[in-house]
Design a protein around this motif. Structure first.
Motif, PDB file in Angstrom:
ATOM      1  N   SER A 275       1.027   3.581  11.138  1.00 15.13           N
ATOM      2  CA  SER A 275       0.638   2.206  10.811  1.00 15.13           C
ATOM      3  C   SER A 275      -0.867   2.190  10.591  1.00 15.13           C
ATOM      4  O   SER A 275      -1.612   2.632  11.458  1.00 15.13           O
ATOM      5  N   VAL A 276      -1.272   1.702   9.452  1.00 15.84           N
ATOM      6  CA  VAL A 276      -2.703   1.681   9.164  1.00 15.84           C
ATOM      7  C   VAL A 276      -3.221   0.283   9.474  1.00 15.84           C
ATOM      8  O   VAL A 276      -3.185  -0.607   8.625  1.00 15.84           O
ATOM      9  N   THR A 277      -3.680   0.112  10.711  1.00 17.63           N
ATOM     10  CA  THR A 277      -4.039  -1.238  11.145  1.00 17.63           C
ATOM     11  C   THR A 277      -5.527  -1.528  10.966  1.00 17.63           C
ATOM     12  O   THR A 277      -6.035  -2.462  11.537  1.00 17.63           O
TER      13      THR A 277
ATOM     14  N   GLY B 173       5.296  -9.275   0.074  1.00 16.24           N
ATOM     15  CA  GLY B 173       4.488  -8.286   0.808  1.00 16.24           C
ATOM     16  C   GLY B 173       5.421  -7.203   1.327  1.00 16.24           C
ATOM     17  O   GLY B 173       6.350  -7.507   2.073  1.00 16.24           O
ATOM     18  N   VAL B 174       5.185  -5.967   0.916  1.00 12.60           N
ATOM     19  CA  VAL B 174       6.082  -4.879   1.326  1.00 12.60           C
ATOM     20  C   VAL B 174       5.327  -3.959   2.292  1.00 12.60           C
ATOM     21  O   VAL B 174       4.262  -3.441   1.952  1.00 12.60           O
ATOM     22  N   ALA B 175       5.856  -3.780   3.480  1.00  9.46           N
ATOM     23  CA  ALA B 175       5.212  -2.893   4.472  1.00  9.46           C
ATOM     24  C   ALA B 175       6.265  -2.454   5.465  1.00  9.46           C
ATOM     25  O   ALA B 175       6.777  -3.278   6.218  1.00  9.46           O
ATOM     26  N   GLN B 176       6.581  -1.156   5.443  1.00 13.28           N
ATOM     27  CA  GLN B 176       7.623  -0.717   6.378  1.00 13.28           C
ATOM     28  C   GLN B 176       7.225  -1.018   7.817  1.00 13.28           C
ATOM     29  O   GLN B 176       8.031  -1.451   8.606  1.00 13.28           O
ATOM     30  N   SER B 177       5.972  -0.785   8.155  1.00 13.01           N
ATOM     31  CA  SER B 177       5.520  -0.988   9.540  1.00 13.01           C
ATOM     32  C   SER B 177       5.338  -2.457   9.868  1.00 13.01           C
ATOM     33  O   SER B 177       5.407  -2.854  11.026  1.00 13.01           O
ATOM     34  N   GLY B 178       5.065  -3.239   8.858  1.00 13.55           N
ATOM     35  CA  GLY B 178       4.755  -4.654   9.089  1.00 13.55           C
ATOM     36  C   GLY B 178       3.401  -4.856   9.736  1.00 13.55           C
ATOM     37  O   GLY B 178       3.070  -5.951  10.175  1.00 13.55           O
ATOM     38  N   GLU B 179       2.595  -3.790   9.806  1.00 11.78           N
ATOM     39  CA  GLU B 179       1.305  -3.886  10.499  1.00 11.78           C
ATOM     40  C   GLU B 179       0.130  -3.461   9.627  1.00 11.78           C
ATOM     41  O   GLU B 179      -0.995  -3.412  10.108  1.00 11.78           O
ATOM     42  N   THR B 180       0.363  -3.103   8.383  1.00  9.18           N
ATOM     43  CA  THR B 180      -0.718  -2.611   7.538  1.00  9.18           C
ATOM     44  C   THR B 180      -1.755  -3.711   7.319  1.00  9.18           C
ATOM     45  O   THR B 180      -1.438  -4.775   6.784  1.00  9.18           O
ATOM     46  N   ALA B 181      -2.972  -3.434   7.739  1.00 12.94           N
ATOM     47  CA  ALA B 181      -3.996  -4.481   7.753  1.00 12.94           C
ATOM     48  C   ALA B 181      -4.201  -5.096   6.364  1.00 12.94           C
ATOM     49  O   ALA B 181      -4.298  -6.323   6.232  1.00 12.94           O
TER      50      ALA B 181
ATOM     51  N   CYS C 178       0.850  -1.204   0.000  1.00 10.70           N
ATOM     52  CA  CYS C 178       0.000   0.000   0.000  1.00 10.70           C
ATOM     53  C   CYS C 178       0.884   1.251   0.000  1.00 10.70           C
ATOM     54  O   CYS C 178       2.006   1.216   0.505  1.00 10.70           O
ATOM     55  N   GLY C 179       0.335   2.323  -0.483  1.00 10.16           N
ATOM     56  CA  GLY C 179       0.974   3.638  -0.359  1.00 10.16           C
ATOM     57  C   GLY C 179       2.387   3.663  -0.910  1.00 10.16           C
ATOM     58  O   GLY C 179       2.677   3.179  -2.013  1.00 10.16           O
ATOM     59  N   THR C 180       3.266   4.235  -0.124  1.00 12.13           N
ATOM     60  CA  THR C 180       4.660   4.349  -0.543  1.00 12.13           C
ATOM     61  C   THR C 180       5.279   2.982  -0.821  1.00 12.13           C
ATOM     62  O   THR C 180       6.066   2.820  -1.755  1.00 12.13           O
TER      63      THR C 180
ATOM     64  N   ALA D 130       5.146  10.414   7.089  1.00  9.78           N
ATOM     65  CA  ALA D 130       5.506  10.250   5.676  1.00  9.78           C
ATOM     66  C   ALA D 130       6.751   9.358   5.574  1.00  9.78           C
ATOM     67  O   ALA D 130       7.791   9.670   6.146  1.00  9.78           O
ATOM     68  N   ALA D 131       6.626   8.277   4.853  1.00 10.46           N
ATOM     69  CA  ALA D 131       7.760   7.353   4.713  1.00 10.46           C
ATOM     70  C   ALA D 131       8.829   7.980   3.830  1.00 10.46           C
ATOM     71  O   ALA D 131       8.538   8.482   2.747  1.00 10.46           O
ATOM     72  N   THR D 132      10.047   7.984   4.297  1.00 12.05           N
ATOM     73  CA  THR D 132      11.157   8.516   3.494  1.00 12.05           C
ATOM     74  C   THR D 132      12.287   7.500   3.459  1.00 12.05           C
ATOM     75  O   THR D 132      12.470   6.803   2.477  1.00 12.05           O
TER      76      THR D 132
ATOM     77  N   ALA E 222      15.191   2.401   1.600  1.00 12.76           N
ATOM     78  CA  ALA E 222      15.691   1.103   2.057  1.00 12.76           C
ATOM     79  C   ALA E 222      14.923  -0.046   1.390  1.00 12.76           C
ATOM     80  O   ALA E 222      15.502  -1.077   1.048  1.00 12.76           O
ATOM     81  N   GLN E 223      13.629   0.160   1.175  1.00  3.55           N
ATOM     82  CA  GLN E 223      12.852  -0.873   0.473  1.00  3.55           C
ATOM     83  C   GLN E 223      13.358  -1.052  -0.961  1.00  3.55           C
ATOM     84  O   GLN E 223      13.500  -2.178  -1.453  1.00  3.55           O
ATOM     85  N   LEU E 224      13.627   0.093  -1.616  1.00  2.07           N
ATOM     86  CA  LEU E 224      14.117   0.002  -2.999  1.00  2.07           C
ATOM     87  C   LEU E 224      15.420  -0.789  -3.050  1.00  2.07           C
ATOM     88  O   LEU E 224      15.627  -1.625  -3.934  1.00  2.07           O
TER      89      LEU E 224
END
Ligand code: AGP
Length: 604
Positions: A600-602, A341-349, A296-298, A395-397, A402-404
């Motif tokens: 985190s969008v849980t 599955g890519v999620a910086q927070s690891g919590e995105t529902a 999701c998102g970024t 805002a993820a920066t 780091a994901q890239l």
């Protein structure tokens, strides 16, 4: 067994009955509480949402609780909300700004870095289950995430004559618990605990923790003790503080060279990529027939750039899905599918639901995340940590860069293990990746120029961002960054699509950001820039260094160092992060705390 008391539900706004029904649906005995006399019927009270502590005080809620307090004779409760947790305790004293003290208990709840009161939120009551008497109950509620609160809430129970315990219940929203000799600790995010301990337990969904100084016991809802895993967190405490920067976002932008170094660290040995966390055999990797990236998102934007890299390096077809769409489109998956599955927070529902779905369908799942112990790490077969350090700004920066890097490494690793890419070419790409941290430093020196451009365009009503190939991922990310923190309407577009509609939006003075680096279709991209200029657009170009043609077409020009085409997003995004940051500042907004957003969008 944990005895389940009768829970009263009180709300100043909204439909209390709905919350009661939700609690009852979760197997809890719950009643609506509308007037003080009804408190006698319940053992504890929850506020499902909608109001801050102040509002409850104004409404006389603490007086309302008096009969209950008397009835329970020191057992329970007072009640308050604090930066995202609902608290029930023997006594709550509202103290210094940013702190609330539960006096009778030596419980101190420290607000997170943002220190904001929750003043409006939608209701989504969490399940509450506990045994009485207890000293404090902390409940994370999903609405916290919706308003961006509570990322780093910390509660401690200190030792002393009134040594207490905290009972923390996890239902969806993350809860991290820990203990030192002198205190029990509960927080909604790892950074809040770093000053106290590096060893912590992320609760799993529907787990209950009983936390005392020196001891944490984790139970399931049946009351059976669970052997919960303690994680050791290496994050640097300084990284969770502003260290002289005005905002976390700016600090995190400037931490990107280090973040990228850390993502690479230890993963290339003797010219070969080694990903210790990925334990599939060569045969397993050879059998992969397609890759699906969900995010999701970024994180979706890093997935978009990764699609190009994986297909180019490995020739495996890649699908890219918004996690919120993925499982509803009836995707074709089997044991030969690899889902990332890519999620910086690891919590995105949505992302969690997508990877769970993929596993149920028999696919292999790898998670790319920044947070050790996060939910996605439990739902995946393999985990690739981005090691960017804590990211506090909404805002993820740095986690994006780091994901890239992690995804490029993973793509090269797949190519290496499947033997489909010339090792010399892999080596060249790794060398280019090693040069990135220094190149990022160089790009960061553009700060002053970007700030000047931000001043010039801060009052614009609309922005268009356009790019092709991996440059499209940069365009989408640039537009997202700008809209989420400056509230300016911004569209990210595939440059070639502009003429199919969006070009109608171009009029005199509209800023158009174009990504010209690393584009195989460079000439066409220049054509697109000329088209929008002819219609009066102000052009802001991210272009290769010393590119004369770009120079003649630009109102603002940001020149990038040379890297491999597939790595260009790692550099090109930086001026756009800075642009969004400075535009927000010029507009008097706080970049760390954008309205309506959460780290985190849980909730789905
Ligand atoms: C990024 O700046 C946004 N705040 C948001 O789009 C975010 O990337 C998205 O919610 C996904 O988060 P995740 O990486 O933790 O899954």
């Amino acid at each position: 067994m944990i005895a389940q008391p009768t829970i009263g539900v009180f709300a100043l706004q909204g439909d209390v009955r709905e919350h009661v029904r939700m609690l009852q649906g979760a197997g809890v005995t719950a009643l609506p509480v509308r007037r003080p006399s009804e408190l006698a019927r319940v053992d504890a009270l929850v506020l499902p949402g909608g109001e801050s502590t102040t509002m409850y005080k104004l409404a006389g809620i603490f007086d309302l609780l008096e009969p209950l307090r008397k009835r329970l004779a020191g057992g329970m409760p007072s009640l308050g909300t604090c930066a995202g947790m609902i608290m029930l305790a023997d006594r709550i004293e509202s103290g210094i700004e940013g702190q609330e003290t539960l006096g009778g208990l030596d419980v101190v709840v420290r607000r997170n870095a943002f220190g904001r009161q929750v003043d409006s939120f939608e209701s989504d009551v969490d399940f509450v289950g506990f045994d009485a008497p207890f000293h404090a109950l902390l409940i994370r509620a999903p609405w916290v995430e919706k308003v961006g609160e509570g990322v780093d809430v910390l509660a401690t129970v200190a030792s002393g004559p009134a040594v207490g315990r905290i009972v923390a219940v996890r239902q969806d929203s993350p809860i991290i618990v820990g203990a030192t000799e002198g205190a029990g600790l509960v927080a909604s995010g790892i950074p809040a605990l770093l000053a106290y301990t590096r060893d912590m337990i992320p609760l799993e969904n529907r787990q209950v923790a009983e936390i005392k100084p020196g001891r944490v016991r984790v139970l399931d809802f049946e009351g059976d003790e669970v052997n919960a895993e303690t994680i050791h967190v290496e994050w640097d405490l300084d990284a969770a503080e502003k260290s002289g920067y005005e905002d976390f976002m700016l600090k995190e932008i400037f931490e990107q060279p280090e973040a990228v170094r850390n993502t690479m660290r230890g993963r290339v040995k003797k010219g070969r990529i080694t990903l210790d966390e990925v334990t599939w055999s060569g045969a397993d990797l050879a059998a992969i027939s397609k890759v699906v990236v969900v995010a999701c998102g970024t994180s979706y934007h890093s997935g978009m750039a990764a699609k190009h890299a994986i297909e180019h390096y490995t020739r495996i077809p890649v699908e890219l899905d918004l996690a919120s769409e993925f499982r509803y489109r009836d995707p074709v998956l089997d044991a030969h599918s690899l889902v990332i599955g890519v999620a910086q927070s690891g919590e995105t529902a949505d992302t969690l639901a997508a990877v769970r779905f993929a596993r149920e369908m028999g696919a292999k799942v790898v998670a790319v995340t920044n947070v050790v112990g996060s939910s996605i790490t439990r739902d995946a077969d393999a985990v690739l940590f981005t090691h960017a350090g804590p990211e506090i700004g909404v805002a993820a920066t740095k986690t994006f860069l780091a994901q890239l890097v992690a995804l490029n490494l993973f793509a090269l690793y797949l190519a290496q293990e499947r033997g489909v890419m010339d090792p010399a070419k892999i080596g060249e790409t790794i060398d280019a990746m090693r040069a990135l941290p220094d190149q990022i430093e160089e790009v960061l020196t553009l700060q002053g120029e970007v700030h000047r451009a931000a001043k010039r365009y801060a009052s614009a009503r609309d922005f268009i961002f356009m790019g092709r190939g991996v440059g499209m991922a940069v365009a989408l990310e640039g537009a997202l960054k700008l809209k989420e923190i400056s509230y300016i309407h911004a569209e990210g577009y595939a440059a070639g699509e502009l003429k199919h509609g969006a070009i109608a939006l171009i009029e005199e003075g509209v800023p158009v950001v174009a990504i010209l680096t690393g584009v195989a279709l460079y000439e066409k991209m220049l054509g697109n820039v000329s088209e929008v200029r002819a219609r009066g657009a102000e052009t802001i170009l991210i272009a290769p260094r010393n590119d004369e043609r770009a120079c003649t077409l630009a109102n603002e020009l940001f020149e990038m160092p040379v890297t491999k085409p597939l790595l260009t997003p790692i550099l090109d995004t930086i001026p756009l992060q800075l642009l969004a940051y400075f535009v927000a500042k010029e507009r008097g907004l706080s970049p760390d705390k954008p309205r309506n957003l959460a780290k985190s969008v849980t909730v789905e």
